[in-house]
Design a protein around this motif. Structure first.
Motif, PDB file in Angstrom:
ATOM      1  N   ARG A  52       2.286   2.251  -1.481  1.00 27.54           N
ATOM      2  CA  ARG A  52       2.317   1.158  -2.466  1.00 27.54           C
ATOM      3  C   ARG A  52       2.413  -0.200  -1.776  1.00 27.54           C
ATOM      4  O   ARG A  52       1.773  -1.172  -2.194  1.00 27.54           O
ATOM      5  CB  ARG A  52       3.480   1.362  -3.436  1.00 27.54           C
ATOM      6  CG  ARG A  52       3.251   2.519  -4.403  1.00 27.54           C
ATOM      7  CD  ARG A  52       4.416   2.699  -5.360  1.00 27.54           C
ATOM      8  NE  ARG A  52       4.132   3.749  -6.335  1.00 27.54           N
ATOM      9  CZ  ARG A  52       4.998   4.174  -7.255  1.00 27.54           C
ATOM     10  NH1 ARG A  52       6.221   3.640  -7.317  1.00 27.54           N
ATOM     11  NH2 ARG A  52       4.647   5.122  -8.087  1.00 27.54           N
ATOM     12  N   HIS A  53       3.190  -0.253  -0.712  1.00 29.07           N
ATOM     13  CA  HIS A  53       3.278  -1.509   0.053  1.00 29.07           C
ATOM     14  C   HIS A  53       1.904  -1.893   0.605  1.00 29.07           C
ATOM     15  O   HIS A  53       1.473  -3.047   0.493  1.00 29.07           O
ATOM     16  CB  HIS A  53       4.278  -1.343   1.194  1.00 29.07           C
ATOM     17  CG  HIS A  53       4.310  -2.503   2.150  1.00 29.07           C
ATOM     18  ND1 HIS A  53       5.112  -3.612   1.946  1.00 29.07           N
ATOM     19  CD2 HIS A  53       3.627  -2.728   3.312  1.00 29.07           C
ATOM     20  CE1 HIS A  53       4.919  -4.474   2.931  1.00 29.07           C
ATOM     21  NE2 HIS A  53       4.022  -3.957   3.776  1.00 29.07           N
ATOM     22  N   ALA A  54       1.230  -0.931   1.215  1.00 34.95           N
ATOM     23  CA  ALA A  54      -0.085  -1.210   1.793  1.00 34.95           C
ATOM     24  C   ALA A  54      -1.084  -1.606   0.713  1.00 34.95           C
ATOM     25  O   ALA A  54      -1.880  -2.538   0.885  1.00 34.95           O
ATOM     26  CB  ALA A  54      -0.589   0.012   2.551  1.00 34.95           C
ATOM     27  N   SER A  55      -1.030  -0.918  -0.412  1.00 35.36           N
ATOM     28  CA  SER A  55      -1.963  -1.212  -1.506  1.00 35.36           C
ATOM     29  C   SER A  55      -1.743  -2.610  -2.066  1.00 35.36           C
ATOM     30  O   SER A  55      -2.699  -3.366  -2.288  1.00 35.36           O
ATOM     31  CB  SER A  55      -1.799  -0.164  -2.612  1.00 35.36           C
ATOM     32  OG  SER A  55      -2.654  -0.438  -3.693  1.00 35.36           O
ATOM     33  N   GLU A  56      -0.498  -2.977  -2.280  1.00 33.02           N
ATOM     34  CA  GLU A  56      -0.186  -4.287  -2.854  1.00 33.02           C
ATOM     35  C   GLU A  56      -0.577  -5.431  -1.923  1.00 33.02           C
ATOM     36  O   GLU A  56      -0.893  -6.538  -2.378  1.00 33.02           O
ATOM     37  CB  GLU A  56       1.307  -4.365  -3.177  1.00 33.02           C
ATOM     38  CG  GLU A  56       1.686  -3.477  -4.355  1.00 33.02           C
ATOM     39  CD  GLU A  56       3.185  -3.253  -4.478  1.00 33.02           C
ATOM     40  OE1 GLU A  56       3.943  -3.827  -3.679  1.00 33.02           O
ATOM     41  OE2 GLU A  56       3.595  -2.492  -5.370  1.00 33.02           O
ATOM     42  N   HIS A  57      -0.604  -5.163  -0.612  1.00 34.17           N
ATOM     43  CA  HIS A  57      -0.950  -6.199   0.351  1.00 34.17           C
ATOM     44  C   HIS A  57      -2.374  -6.045   0.897  1.00 34.17           C
ATOM     45  O   HIS A  57      -2.785  -6.802   1.777  1.00 34.17           O
ATOM     46  CB  HIS A  57       0.057  -6.200   1.514  1.00 34.17           C
ATOM     47  CG  HIS A  57       1.443  -6.602   1.107  1.00 34.17           C
ATOM     48  ND1 HIS A  57       2.350  -5.709   0.573  1.00 34.17           N
ATOM     49  CD2 HIS A  57       2.069  -7.814   1.130  1.00 34.17           C
ATOM     50  CE1 HIS A  57       3.480  -6.343   0.309  1.00 34.17           C
ATOM     51  NE2 HIS A  57       3.333  -7.623   0.634  1.00 34.17           N
ATOM     52  N   GLY A  58      -3.098  -5.067   0.386  1.00 35.35           N
ATOM     53  CA  GLY A  58      -4.470  -4.862   0.824  1.00 35.35           C
ATOM     54  C   GLY A  58      -4.613  -4.501   2.288  1.00 35.35           C
ATOM     55  O   GLY A  58      -5.577  -4.895   2.950  1.00 35.35           O
ATOM     56  N   LEU A  59      -3.667  -3.704   2.804  1.00 40.07           N
ATOM     57  CA  LEU A  59      -3.649  -3.371   4.229  1.00 40.07           C
ATOM     58  C   LEU A  59      -4.220  -1.973   4.476  1.00 40.07           C
ATOM     59  O   LEU A  59      -3.970  -1.051   3.690  1.00 40.07           O
ATOM     60  CB  LEU A  59      -2.208  -3.426   4.755  1.00 40.07           C
ATOM     61  CG  LEU A  59      -1.511  -4.781   4.657  1.00 40.07           C
ATOM     62  CD1 LEU A  59      -0.045  -4.639   5.061  1.00 40.07           C
ATOM     63  CD2 LEU A  59      -2.218  -5.794   5.549  1.00 40.07           C
ATOM     64  N   THR A 159      -2.093   9.341  -3.238  1.00 38.52           N
ATOM     65  CA  THR A 159      -3.375   8.646  -3.236  1.00 38.52           C
ATOM     66  C   THR A 159      -3.167   7.138  -3.196  1.00 38.52           C
ATOM     67  O   THR A 159      -2.043   6.634  -3.238  1.00 38.52           O
ATOM     68  CB  THR A 159      -4.193   9.049  -4.469  1.00 38.52           C
ATOM     69  OG1 THR A 159      -3.356   9.062  -5.628  1.00 38.52           O
ATOM     70  CG2 THR A 159      -4.796  10.432  -4.297  1.00 38.52           C
ATOM     71  N   ALA A 160      -4.269   6.398  -3.125  1.00 43.22           N
ATOM     72  CA  ALA A 160      -4.206   4.949  -2.924  1.00 43.22           C
ATOM     73  C   ALA A 160      -3.497   4.214  -4.052  1.00 43.22           C
ATOM     74  O   ALA A 160      -3.014   3.087  -3.852  1.00 43.22           O
ATOM     75  CB  ALA A 160      -5.616   4.392  -2.750  1.00 43.22           C
ATOM     76  N   ASP A 161      -3.405   4.826  -5.232  1.00 38.13           N
ATOM     77  CA  ASP A 161      -2.700   4.205  -6.346  1.00 38.13           C
ATOM     78  C   ASP A 161      -1.198   4.444  -6.300  1.00 38.13           C
ATOM     79  O   ASP A 161      -0.469   4.090  -7.231  1.00 38.13           O
ATOM     80  CB  ASP A 161      -3.274   4.699  -7.682  1.00 38.13           C
ATOM     81  CG  ASP A 161      -3.241   6.219  -7.812  1.00 38.13           C
ATOM     82  OD1 ASP A 161      -2.700   6.889  -6.903  1.00 38.13           O
ATOM     83  OD2 ASP A 161      -3.787   6.741  -8.809  1.00 38.13           O
ATOM     84  N   GLY A 162      -0.709   5.053  -5.196  1.00 32.21           N
ATOM     85  CA  GLY A 162       0.718   5.311  -5.049  1.00 32.21           C
ATOM     86  C   GLY A 162       1.215   6.464  -5.878  1.00 32.21           C
ATOM     87  O   GLY A 162       2.420   6.613  -6.095  1.00 32.21           O
ATOM     88  N   ARG A 163       0.318   7.320  -6.308  1.00 30.78           N
ATOM     89  CA  ARG A 163       0.667   8.458  -7.164  1.00 30.78           C
ATOM     90  C   ARG A 163       0.749   9.725  -6.328  1.00 30.78           C
ATOM     91  O   ARG A 163      -0.091   9.974  -5.475  1.00 30.78           O
ATOM     92  CB  ARG A 163      -0.388   8.611  -8.253  1.00 30.78           C
ATOM     93  CG  ARG A 163      -0.238   9.840  -9.133  1.00 30.78           C
ATOM     94  CD  ARG A 163      -1.388   9.913 -10.121  1.00 30.78           C
ATOM     95  NE  ARG A 163      -1.424  11.190 -10.807  1.00 30.78           N
ATOM     96  CZ  ARG A 163      -2.418  11.604 -11.586  1.00 30.78           C
ATOM     97  NH1 ARG A 163      -3.460  10.793 -11.783  1.00 30.78           N
ATOM     98  NH2 ARG A 163      -2.386  12.789 -12.156  1.00 30.78           N
TER      99      ARG A 163
END
Length: 444
Positions: A52-59, A159-163
């Motif tokens: 979730r951290h990576a997703s929110e920051h686009g990393l 997955t990429a959505d943090g689920r």
């Protein structure tokens, strides 16, 4: 997704922090991943927070358990280490094991052995079970039981959505298919449930010859002819190793060119089947014997210490012994260049059976693997010409044995498999966050 800090209780290390270098260290020492932040995950909840951290920051996100199969050096982004997630649970009645993301194969073998069961592990006990299986998994008993991926019951995946998803063949057939063969492209697997096989002992070991006394090309030709006579349940490989003359090696190996045949077989007639091999010339060493499965790692005796290496592979439609003999000469001890280990795996048998996963090239008859020790440029100067010799009979490459070639993704999948994988990648990871791997977006 809300911009909430999900990582407050998760160990996060950045360059310069105490423990950062130790955390990112892996089996591969030839190059390093230098993430902007490494999250040391100890649970599925930790992995969720990191994603979730990576997703929110686009990393971009990478994952590392043991660091055996790193695609290449990289800077920045997020790395999730899973070595603390090391629980193994065996269900002897169901003949299954649940393995967390950081588990090594040696742990699974040890946990299953008291029940007369065995996993479909590879030759090195220090390799991570999850990454190996997501890339297919060519086991010690591959021709009898198939790929390790063929025996996966379920996967827990972030997955990429943090689920966190629990994926089975029935619940998510497309994602299940993609994960088993697609590597780390679709998320971070936190746990696998795998099937075990009822194997307590096997006949196995290595028959080694001195490559200076016996012609390696003649041995290879004899090996190829021998593979035509063995049952599907016998798994074997041919190897040629030019050992350097250094004190770190046992005296009987220093400076020798060792050519060997490795065998693993659960049948009762192993001695009769290998008898023709013993007639090929003076034997340098013979370790073939009935052994507990827990000793199966001694068949290959892979190095158990971190080091620098590069490698690649070619799946062959057939073994052209003349071309393969040219490869032997090109990478042998008299060719110059870095030390290069050649291994040829006999495929077929159960490996050729269809399965509901994306492991490609099941029609392949042999797999040639080359592994060099040293720097990348010197390695490629050896690997590229050698594989070019095999091009006329090459149908693809094996993801399990692509070491340090992250920018070389061609041939890892056939066109149909790649198309379907790419479509599913767009659905489950549209921003391509999971790209610190052999990335599907580069497989064109």
């Amino acid at each position: 997704m809300n911009s909430v800090d999900h990582t407050a209780d998760l160990l996060a290390l950045r360059p310069g922090d105490p423990g950062y270098d130790d955390e990112i260290a892996g089996f591969q020492t030839g190059f390093a991943q230098r993430p902007a932040v490494v999250f040391a995950a100890a649970s599925a909840e930790d992995v969720i927070a990191a994603v979730r951290h990576a997703s929110e920051h686009g990393l971009p996100i990478g994952v590392q358990a043991t660091g055996h199969g790193l695609p290449g050096a990289c800077e920045g982004g997020v790395l999730v280490t899973t070595k603390r997630m090391d629980r193994v649970t065996v269900d002897p009645e169901a003949r299954t094991a649940r393995v967390q993301a950081g588990v090594r194969w040696g742990q699974v073998v040890a946990a299953a052995e008291p029940y007369g069961l065995a996993p479909l592990n590879g030759s090195a006990p220090s390799v991570g079970a999850v990454s190996y299986t997501l890339s297919g998994g060519l086991s010690i008993l591959a021709r009898e039981f198939g790929y390790a991926a063929d025996h996966v019951r379920s996967l827990d995946l972030v997955t990429a959505d943090g689920r966190l998803r629990h994926v089975t063949r029935d619940s998510d057939p497309d994602l299940y298919w993609a994960l088993l063969g697609g590597g780390h492209n679709f998320g971070i697997v936190t746990e696998l449930e795998i099937g075990l096989v009822p194997v307590r002992t096997l006949y196995g070991g290595s028959l080694a010859f001195d490559g200076r006394q016996v012609d390696p090309a003649a041995l290879l030709q004899a090996y190829e002819q021998w593979t035509r006579t063995v049952p599907d349940g016998l798994t074997s490989s041919f190897a040629a190793v030019p050992y350097p003359d250094i004190p770190a090696l046992p005296p009987h190996l220093r400076g020798r060119y060792v050519v060997s045949v490795r065998v693993a077989y659960t049948g009762a007639d192993g001695e009769q089947l290998v008898a023709p091999l013993r007639e090929l010339g003076p034997v340098l060493a013979d370790s073939l014997r009935e052994m507990p499965y827990a000793e199966s790692h001694t068949i290959h005796s892979d190095p158990d210490f971190p080091h620098a290496y590069y490698g690649d592979s070619a799946v062959l439609s057939e073994l052209d012994v003349e071309r393969a003999g040219e490869v032997l000469a090109a990478v042998g001890p008299d060719a110059g260049g870095p030390m290069c280990v050649l291994q040829i795996n006999h495929l077929g048998g159960a490996l050729a059976r269809s399965a509901p996963n994306s492991v490609p090239y099941r029609e392949g008859r042999f797999l040639v693997r080359l592994l060099t020790v040293g720097e990348r440029e010197a390695a490629r100067a050896v690997l590229d010409p050698a594989f070019a010799l095999l091009a006329p009979v090459t149908i693809g490459r094996a993801l399990n044995f692509a070491f340090g070639g992250g920018d070389r993704t061609e041939g890892l999948y056939d066109a149909g498999t790649l198309k379907r994988l790419a479509e599913l990648k767009s659905s489950y990871d549209p921003a391509n966050l999971f790209r610190r791997n052999y990335n599907l977006s580069a497989c064109r």
